[in-house]
Design an enzyme around this catalytic site. Structure first.
Site, mmCIF file in Angstrom:
data_model
loop_
_atom_site.group_PDB
_atom_site.id
_atom_site.type_symbol
_atom_site.label_atom_id
_atom_site.label_comp_id
_atom_site.label_asym_id
_atom_site.label_seq_id
_atom_site.Cartn_x
_atom_site.Cartn_y
_atom_site.Cartn_z
ATOM 1 N N GLU A 80 0.757 -1.116 0.018
ATOM 2 C CA GLU A 80 0.120 -0.048 -0.074
ATOM 3 C C GLU A 80 0.875 1.146 -0.032
ATOM 4 O OE1 GLU A 80 -3.106 0.316 -0.202
ATOM 5 O OE2 GLU A 80 -4.035 -1.353 -0.202
ATOM 6 N N SER A 337 -30.367 -26.401 51.308
ATOM 7 C CA SER A 337 -29.556 -26.958 52.323
ATOM 8 C C SER A 337 -28.092 -26.662 52.035
ATOM 9 C CB SER A 337 -29.626 -28.475 52.487
ATOM 10 O OG SER A 337 -30.887 -28.606 53.122
#
Length: 771
Positions: A80, A337
């Protein structure tokens, strides 16, 4: 010549002033101001758990320059913008080349835009016109002025269009290639490099051949930078990508963390992506055998770091019928419990009990509160260890009555486990059976104390979360309770002993009405919590902790890597022989007062005595006389023969009907007839209507046999038990109608309000088969 230099200098100065004026009048848009990053929540290894798009539904996964593969950066710069590191934002040579190529060929061959100019268009979109090009160039100069080259490159990495709703190299790598951008191959780096040029046309999931041709063009440009063999291998690599899909792991945790993001675009969590996937799969597999609308939740925490490794707030995030968006890790539900281990640990620390303290699992009333067991049966004399492993309710209420429910709740809160009560409600004895609300994440943090020398903790969801821990119990109490829980019981049997072999201590819980099923457990390295139920609180009959939550807990532990830490018994813990029924050390008792010996864990050397009798007052020992010839109990003044003085330990009155034959023979015998005026609570009531040892025959095999029992000797309440199971409470002489459905032996017990009792046994034989 000097004049030309002055003109050039003046021109440059004018250009600089023009750029400065442009910068002041048209400030550079802040990157991400109008279109912020998609927030992404990551696992500990960087795997996206869930991403939240911006207002335009664009997906971006923030990534730092150093987190991207060098191969991608090499391909990007070489393809690029080779002059990226030295140009001021615009490359005049590239622009001139692009203009010449367009004039020569009549079409656009290359754009001439630098990476900086491309970033300028990303943060300030503009038309592709001469005016737009000029604006783009000015923005590029501004970028170079305000940002470093690395910062500009970082903006490109995060904003470059990658096709569809994707922007940025990390989002594209995750979505197309299912990997982070740090692990790209040469071919993949080239593919993602070229994609922003024509993101719609070159999308590899839709146009793989076009994408491959464009990729090979980049590979050709890399000759001289990459080795020829690497480029050749890259050319042969096919373009195979997955369809775009949204990452969706731990979605409810991600939603939770998003709420506290505070403007951040990336949240790193503590979750293990592989483990999270396994746990979610386990939960989803359970939905096939669960009724509609039943959900599940699970949490896995590392005991050393307190980091949460797996978080599943619902059974299946895609199944709305199961309330998928309700996070049950955070919901307050009745814990059943599951609080019992904390009760016994606190009682140990308070010096109230040791591991084998004698408790009474019998029908009892605590100021009008009459708890029963889950199976509606009773076991008689039990130790603390047995009561905890079997999750017996009455013994737990008895211990809580001694400790105090308000103190118990305060001790839990001090350790970091806050219970929720209805508005205006105060702690009472029902709290130990689930009479308050608790959250799964708090329960996991509290249970960790059993593996962390008594230190409870707050689960951590991100590396930034502070380490928060509190003393829940002493190291010795934590050790003893964990040893008891590792003993197993029905849950370990159901899991085929896996828990016992792997050193897992766990407890289950079921709330009233089968609304919530829990299982929470610890190993040396992990704490795991599981909840099953309907988020709307609808009961699920037959669903309890041991049959739906515990198997899932075991499955989760089975996929966890375990490294046993090699537990050491704390200095405060010892083992000694103790006596029943007194509860104290055998070494300190007369052998006559120690009919039963058990090996107990003691904390700080304390061997507290059995709780005082709740029914019958008096000393824990008694002395009486027996007739040596008849063996009956007498007083010296009414005896007919020589007498012998007997000294014995007194069993709690509520337990005497439950003793086995060997222990019952040690109880004081019946009074001799000549001493009948010496009355006592023992034997003062009698069952009538049925005779001890009676044999009855059913009319036929299909019909049950019924008989009425009555009692003599009291006008108060009488509790009736059939084979240890409470069947009725009557008042006065009239008793219940007993229904014998099956052949066999039946033990019938009547217990008066003052502890007096009578018991008989009958046998029922089968009848003839009906024709």
């Amino acid at each position: 010549m000097p004049g030309r230099v002055r003109r050039v200098a003046a021109g440059l100065a004018a250009a600089a002033l023009a750029l400065l004026a442009w910068d002041r009048l048209c400030p550079l848009p802040t990157p991400g101001r109008d279109s912020p990053y998609a927030l992404v929540v990551l696992a500990r290894d960087g795997t996206p758990l869930r991403a939240f798009p911006d207002k335009d539904h664009i997906w971006r996964h923030p990534v730092l320059l150093d987190e991207v593969s060098p191969l991608y950066l090499q391909a990007l710069i070489n393809y690029e913008d080779r002059a990226f590191w030295w140009h001021p934002g615009v490359n005049p040579f590239a622009l001139a080349r692009a203009a010449w190529q367009r004039l020569a060929s009549g079409r656009i061959v290359s754009g001439g835009s630098t990476l900086t100019m491309q970033v300028a268009r990303m943060i300030d979109p503009m038309p592709r016109t001469p005016t737009g090009k000029l604006r783009q160039m000015l923005r590029a100069f501004q970028l170079e002025w305000h940002y470093s080259k690395r910062e500009i490159l970082g903006l490109y990495l995060n904003y470059a269009p990658m096709g569809g709703v994707l922007e940025g190299v990390e989002a594209a790598s995750r979505a197309y290639l299912a990997k982070p951008s740090s692990r790209l191959t040469h071919a993949e780096a080239a593919l993602l490099t070229v994609l922003p040029q024509m993101p719609s046309i070159l999308r590899p999931d839709r146009n793989p051949e076009r994408a491959r041709a464009a990729r090979d063009k980049v590979l050709s440009r890399m000759e001289g930078t990459w080795r020829a063999a690497e480029i050749q291998d890259a050319r042969t690599e096919p373009v195979i990508v997955q369809n775009l899909r949204e990452p969706l792991l731990a979605p409810l945790l991600a939603q939770r963390l998003k709420a506290g993001a505070g403007g951040r675009t990336r949240i790193d969590s503590t979750l293990d992506a592989a483990l999270q996937t396994h746990v979610e799969s386990l939960l989803q597999s359970r939905t096939h055998v669960l009724p509609p609308r039943v959900s599940l939740a699970a949490l896995v925490m590392d005991n050393a770091t307190l980091e949460v490794l797996a978080y599943a707030g619902s059974a299946d995030f895609t199944d709305r019928d199961r309330f998928s968006h309700v996070d049950m890790v955070r919901a307050s539900r009745s814990p059943g419990s599951t609080l019992k281990p904390f009760l016994y640990a606190f009682a140990l620390d308070e010096g109230l009990i040791h591991s084998e303290s004698l408790l009474a699992d019998t029908p009892q009333s605590f100021a009008g509160y009459q708890p029963g067991n889950f199976q509606q049966s009773f076991h008689g004399p039990v130790s603390v260890s047995e009561a905890l492993v079997k999750s017996l309710n009455v013994p737990a209420v008895e211990v809580l009555d001694r400790l105090g429910p308000t103190r118990f709740v305060a001790m839990l809160r001090q350790g970091g486990l806050k219970l929720d009560f209805p508005r205006g409600a105060e702690p009472n004895l029902s709290v130990i059976l689930g009479g308050a609300g608790a959250r799964l994440e708090d329960m996991v943090g509290a249970y960790a104390a059993f593996a962390r020398r008594g230190m409870a903790a707050v689960p951590r969801f991100t590396p930034r979360s502070p380490v928060a821990e509190r003393r829940m119990m002493s190291e010795g109490a934590a050790f003893i309770v964990r040893e008891i829980l590792e003993g197993g019981g029905t849950i370990a049997d159901a899991a085929e002993g896996q828990g016992r072999r792997r050193g897992i201590a766990w407890k289950t819980g079921t709330s009233f009405g089968f609304r919530d099923a829990w299982s929470v457990g610890v190993s040396d390295r992990y704490t795991v919590g599981v909840w099953v139920g309907r988020p709307d609180g609808t009961p699920n009959p037959g669903f309890f902790g041991a049959n739906v939550a515990a198997p899932l807990l075991v499955d989760i532990f089975n996929i966890l890597p375990e490294a046993p830490a090699g537990r050491v018994i704390p200095a405060s813990v010892s083992q000694e022989k103790i006596c029943w029924p007194l509860g104290q050390r055998a070494s300190e008792q007369d052998i006559r007062l120690c009919p039963l010996q058990r090996t107990a864990w003691l904390l700080n050397g304390a061997a507290p005595p059995t709780f005082p009798d709740r029914i019958r007052s008096g000393a824990p020992t008694l002395a009486y006389y027996v007739d040596r010839q008849t063996g009956l109990r007498v007083q010296p003044g009414c005896a007919r023969h020589a007498v012998e003085r007997i000294e014995a330990a007194r069993w709690p009155a509520a337990l005497e009907p439950w003793l086995d034959e060997s222990m019952r023979r040690r109880l004081p015998p019946a009074l001799a007839p000549e001493c009948a005026y010496e009355r006592s609570a023992e034997g003062s009531i009698r069952i009538v209507g049925l005779t001890d040892g009676e044999v009855m025959v059913k009319p036929n095999a299909e019909r049950s046999l019924s008989a009425r029992a009555e009692v003599r000797g009291t006008n108060e309440e009488v509790t009736w038990l059939l084979n240890g199971r409470q069947i009725a409470v009557t008042k006065g002489a009239s008793g219940p109608v007993l229904d014998f459905r099956e052949p066999g032996r039946y033990d019938i017990t009547a217990i008066g309000a003052a502890g007096q009792h009578d018991r008989i046994s009958i046998s029922v034989l089968p009848g003839r088969q009906a024709r």
